[in-house]
Motif scaffolding. Structure first.
Motif, PDB file in Angstrom:
ATOM      1  N   THR A 175      -2.711   1.561  -1.647  1.00  0.00           N
ATOM      2  CA  THR A 175      -1.671   0.350  -1.849  1.00  0.00           C
ATOM      3  C   THR A 175      -1.983  -0.421  -2.994  1.00  0.00           C
ATOM      4  N   ALA A 213      -1.841  -3.563  -3.200  1.00  0.00           N
ATOM      5  CA  ALA A 213      -2.581  -4.681  -2.678  1.00  0.00           C
ATOM      6  C   ALA A 213      -4.133  -4.437  -2.699  1.00  0.00           C
ATOM      7  N   SER A 242       6.556  -5.031  -9.178  1.00  0.00           N
ATOM      8  CA  SER A 242       5.689  -6.285  -9.296  1.00  0.00           C
ATOM      9  C   SER A 242       4.740  -6.127 -10.423  1.00  0.00           C
ATOM     10  N   ARG A 252      -5.178  -3.798  -6.606  1.00  0.00           N
ATOM     11  CA  ARG A 252      -5.366  -5.051  -7.180  1.00  0.00           C
ATOM     12  C   ARG A 252      -6.610  -5.827  -6.612  1.00  0.00           C
TER      13      ARG A 252
END
Length: 296
Positions: A8, A10, A197, A13
Motif C-alpha cells: 500500500t 501508506a 497523491s 511511504r
C-alpha cells in the motif's frame, strides 16, 4: 491487475528514507541483503518509485533493491523555478548509490522517463564514469522518433504549459492513464488515488511544465544514447507492453532495427505500465534475463 500482493502507498511511504542531493530533500527506498547484487529501479513520468511496489518484495528476495523518487517527483523535493534535466537525474542516481556505499557494477531496471536516465548511465558506463552490469528497459521513449506523447504532454511543452500543469487533476490523470493502460488492465480507483497523491505532493503539478523538458532533451542526446546501446558489452533487454500507444510495439520494432541481436519481449494487451498491469510477467521475464547472465 496484479496477483502479486504489492505494498500500500501508506506502508511504502512509511519505509522511505531521506538523503540530501544538492541541498534538496530526497526520498529513497532500499531492501534486500546488503551483500546481494545491487539493482537500481528508476521510475517514470509523472509518477514515482511506488510504481515498483508489486515487484519490490520479489526482487528484494534476490537482490539489493534501491529506488528513489527523482527530483520533482513523488515525495522528493519539487523546487519551483528549477531547470530539471535527465543528466541531473543521472547524477542523482549516482549520488544515491554513493550515499549507500554501493560497490561494484549496478544492474538497472527502468521505465518511461527512467529509461532516458538509464540510457545516460549506459553512456557514462562506456565513458568510464559509471559501472553498469546490465539494463532492462520497460516502456519508454528510447528513440525520439518513435515517441508519441499524449495530449497533456504536448500542452505542457507549449507556452500554456504552466497553466496546464496548475490545472492538472486526479480526473485528468485518470483520463490520461485510461488511454495508455491496456484495455483489460486499467488501474483501479485505489491505484489512481495513490498515483495522484504522489503527483500532487509538494505542489507537483506546478513543476510539470518544467519536468516535461525531458522530451526535447532526449532529442539532443539521441545520437550519444543510441550509440551507447549499439556499442555492446552491457546486456540489455526490453520488456514492453505492446498495446501502449506511447512506446508500444512500434518502439520495439525500431529497437530491433537499430540494435544488433536485440533482446525484446512484447507483452500482448499490456499498456504503458507493465510493472503495474502485468507485474508477474515482468518479474518472470526479468528473472529469466538475469538467470541467463549467470554462468552455469
Amino acid at each position: 491487475m496484479s496477483t502479486l500482493p504489492g505494498i500500500t502507498l501508506a506502508a511504502w511511504r512509511a519505509q522511505g528514507l531521506s538523503f540530501s542531493f544538492q541541498g534538496h530533500a530526497m526520498r529513497y527506498w532500499v531492501a534486500g541483503d546488503e551483500h546481494a547484487e545491487p539493482l537500481l529501479l528508476i521510475h517514470g513520468f509523472p509518477t514515482a518509485s511506488w510504481d515498483w511496489h508489486y515487484l519490490w518484495a520479489p526482487l528484494a528476495a534476490r537482490y539489493r533493491v534501491i529506488a528513489c523518487d527523482m527530483l520533482g517527483f513523488g515525495d522528493s523535493a519539487k523546487p519551483h523555478g528549477h531547470a530539471y534535466s535527465l543528466l541531473e537525474q543521472a547524477d542523482l542516481q549516482q549520488a544515491l548509490l554513493a550515499h549507500l556505499h554501493t560497490k561494484g557494477p549496478v544492474h538497472v531496471l527502468a521505465h518511461d522517463y527512467g529509461d532516458s536516465v538509464a540510457q545516460e548511465l549506459l553512456a557514462r558506463h562506456h565513458e568510464r564514469r559509471f559501472k553498469l552490469a546490465s539494463c532492462v528497459f520497460l516502456n519508454g521513449g528510447l528513440f525520439p522518433e518513435t515517441h508519441r506523447p499524449v495530449l497533456v504532454q504536448k500542452l505542457l511543452l507549449s507556452p500554456i504549459g504552466p497553466l496546464i500543469g496548475r490545472l492538472f487533476s486526479r480526473k485528468k490523470l485518470a483520463a490520461s492513464f485510461a488511454k495508455v493502460f491496456g484495455p483489460q488492465t486499467q488501474p483501479s480507483s485505489g491505484e489512481l488515488d495513490g498515483f495522484w497523491s504522489l503527483v500532487a505532493e509538494n505542489n507537483g503539478p506546478g513543476v510539470m511544465h518544467r519536468l516535461i523538458r525531458y522530451m526535447p532533451e532526449r532529442r539532443v542526446q539521441r545520437e550519444r544514447w543510441v550509440a551507447a546501446m549499439q556499442k555492446g558489452g552491457v546486456p540489455l533487454r526490453v520488456i514492453d507492453g505492446a498495446a501502449d500507444p506511447i512506446s508500444g510495439a512500434h518502439m520495439v520494432a525500431r529497437y530491433r532495427e537499430l540494435i544488433a541481436d536485440a533482446d525484446t519481449v512484447l507483452l500482448a494487451g499490456i499498456g504503458h505500465y507493465p510493472q503495474v498491469e502485468a507485474a508477474e510477467q515482468v518479474l518472470q521475464h526479468y528473472l529469466a534475463f538475469r538467470q541467463a547472465l549467470t554462468p552455469a
